[in-house]
Write an enzyme that holds these catalytic residues in place. Structure first.
Site, PDB file in Angstrom:
ATOM      1  N   ASP A  67       0.366  -1.003   0.201  1.00 28.86           N
ATOM      2  CA  ASP A  67      -0.088  -0.055   0.036  1.00 28.86           C
ATOM      3  C   ASP A  67       1.008   1.268  -0.061  1.00 28.86           C
ATOM      4  OD1 ASP A  67       1.277  -0.621   2.450  1.00 28.86           O
ATOM      5  OD2 ASP A  67      -1.132  -0.619   3.226  1.00 28.86           O
ATOM      6  N   ASN A 136      -7.519  -2.920  14.351  1.00 27.98           N
ATOM      7  CA  ASN A 136      -9.163  -2.882  13.456  1.00 27.98           C
ATOM      8  C   ASN A 136      -8.915  -4.293  12.933  1.00 27.98           C
ATOM      9  OD1 ASN A 136      -7.958  -2.065  11.718  1.00 27.98           O
ATOM     10  ND2 ASN A 136      -9.547  -0.456  11.728  1.00 27.98           N
TER      11      ASN A 136
HETATM   12  C1  F6R Z   1       1.358  -1.113   6.137  1.00 28.62           C
HETATM   13  C2  F6R Z   1      -0.084  -1.845   6.335  1.00 28.62           C
HETATM   14  C3  F6R Z   1      -0.663  -1.913   7.426  1.00 28.62           C
HETATM   15  C4  F6R Z   1       0.216  -1.740   8.860  1.00 28.62           C
HETATM   16  C5  F6R Z   1      -0.495  -2.255   9.710  1.00 28.62           C
HETATM   17  C6  F6R Z   1       0.455  -2.498  10.971  1.00 28.62           C
HETATM   18  O1  F6R Z   1       1.674  -1.515   4.487  1.00 28.62           O
HETATM   19  O2  F6R Z   1      -0.738  -2.633   5.601  1.00 28.62           O
HETATM   20  O3  F6R Z   1      -1.747  -2.696   7.781  1.00 28.62           O
HETATM   21  O4  F6R Z   1       0.743  -3.618   9.080  1.00 28.62           O
HETATM   22  O5  F6R Z   1      -1.607  -1.180  10.356  1.00 28.62           O
HETATM   23  O6  F6R Z   1       1.026  -1.744  11.998  1.00 28.62           O
HETATM   24  P1  F6R Z   1       2.062  -1.711  11.803  1.00 28.62           P
HETATM   25  O7  F6R Z   1       3.115  -1.959  11.786  1.00 28.62           O
HETATM   26  O8  F6R Z   1       2.334   0.264  12.617  1.00 28.62           O
HETATM   27  O9  F6R Z   1       0.802  -1.798  13.716  1.00 28.62           O
END
Ligand code: F6R
Length: 249
Positions: A67, A136
């Protein structure tokens, strides 16, 4: 779904890097799906270390990131382009022409999304997709209430996601409201999926991923239908699971 529980973040990162390294050893020209966020940073550090110690060669690998924020240019320090350069690509030998991240600054978002899915298909699909998970239960930026069959598309970010990611920005207002993300339709086509989670804040999302009803309210629950998914968790992220759910490392 296979679940491996590690003592802590460091062990989780080590295990994840070993899995990527095994994949690359078995198939040097493999296609890796990559994630950003705090969770995989330790894994990228270990991969860089392996590269410096000549234990891994990424010269034939192709990568596709999950993303990118909409409206941020590649050189914006908060963009996922910047993140990936900073944490991985500046330090290893992936060929720049084989690196793919959605262009958040595109003038035609629909074309960009279609083109991205076409590129993945042309590269013969993703061999192993790394995922983090939102509090979430989002995967990629597929927020609750998504439709599971979607390919790469534009999403409105949930307030909770913007708040969680505000730590990377000066103010909450600066956090983009939209992003381009691989859809769960794209993610599920990956031959193997490796989801990483660390910390107590992820425990409920992990419980729902494993035991919840498969429903758009819990985007990660769709992984129950994927034939080859492994969850690599630290003890805190696994704290709501029971010991019989997983293997301890
Ligand atoms: C990032 C992504 C998100 C993160 C998720 C967790 O490319 O696609 O789904 O993996 O928001 O983020 P962190 O690791 O910062 O808790």
């Amino acid at each position: 779904m296979r679940i491996l529980v590690c003592k802590d973040y460091d062990e989780m990162s080590q295990k994840a890097a070993q899995m990527i390294s095994s994949q690359v050893m078995l198939k040097p020209d493999c296609v890796l799906g990559l994630a950003t966020g705090s969770t995989p940073i330790g894994m990228y550090k270990k991969l860089v270390q392996m590269y410096q110690e000549k234990m891994i060669d990424l010269s034939e690998v192709t990568t596709f990131n999950l993303d990118e924020y909409l409206g941020l240019s590649k050189d914006n320090e908060q963009s996922y382009h910047y993140f990936m350069q900073n944490h991985l690509f500046d330090h290893v030998n992936v060929k720049p022409r084989r690196i793919h991240i959605p262009n958040g600054n595109t003038e035609n978002v629909d074309d960009e999304c279609n083109f991205y899915d076409q590129l993945i298909a042309k590269s013969n699909g993703i061999d192993i997709q790394v995922l983090g998970i939102g509090n979430n239960a989002h995967i990629g930026f597929n927020e609750p209430q998504i439709s599971f069959e979607k390919g790469t598309h534009v999403v409105e970010l949930d307030d909770s996601t913007r708040e969680a990611n505000a730590r990377f920005f000066e103010t909450l207002d600066e956090v983009p409201k939209q992003a381009i993300t691989m859809g769960t339709g794209t993610i599920l086509k990956s031959r193997k999926i490796m989801l990483l989670a660390s910390g107590r804040a992820k425990a409920k999302a992990i419980y729902d991923t494993v035991h919840g009803h498969v429903s758009p309210e819990v985007p990660s629950s769709i992984l129950q239908f994927h034939p080859d998914t492994v969850l690599i968790l630290d003890e805190e992220a696994a704290s709501l699971l029971s010991e019989k759910d997983y293997k301890r490392l």
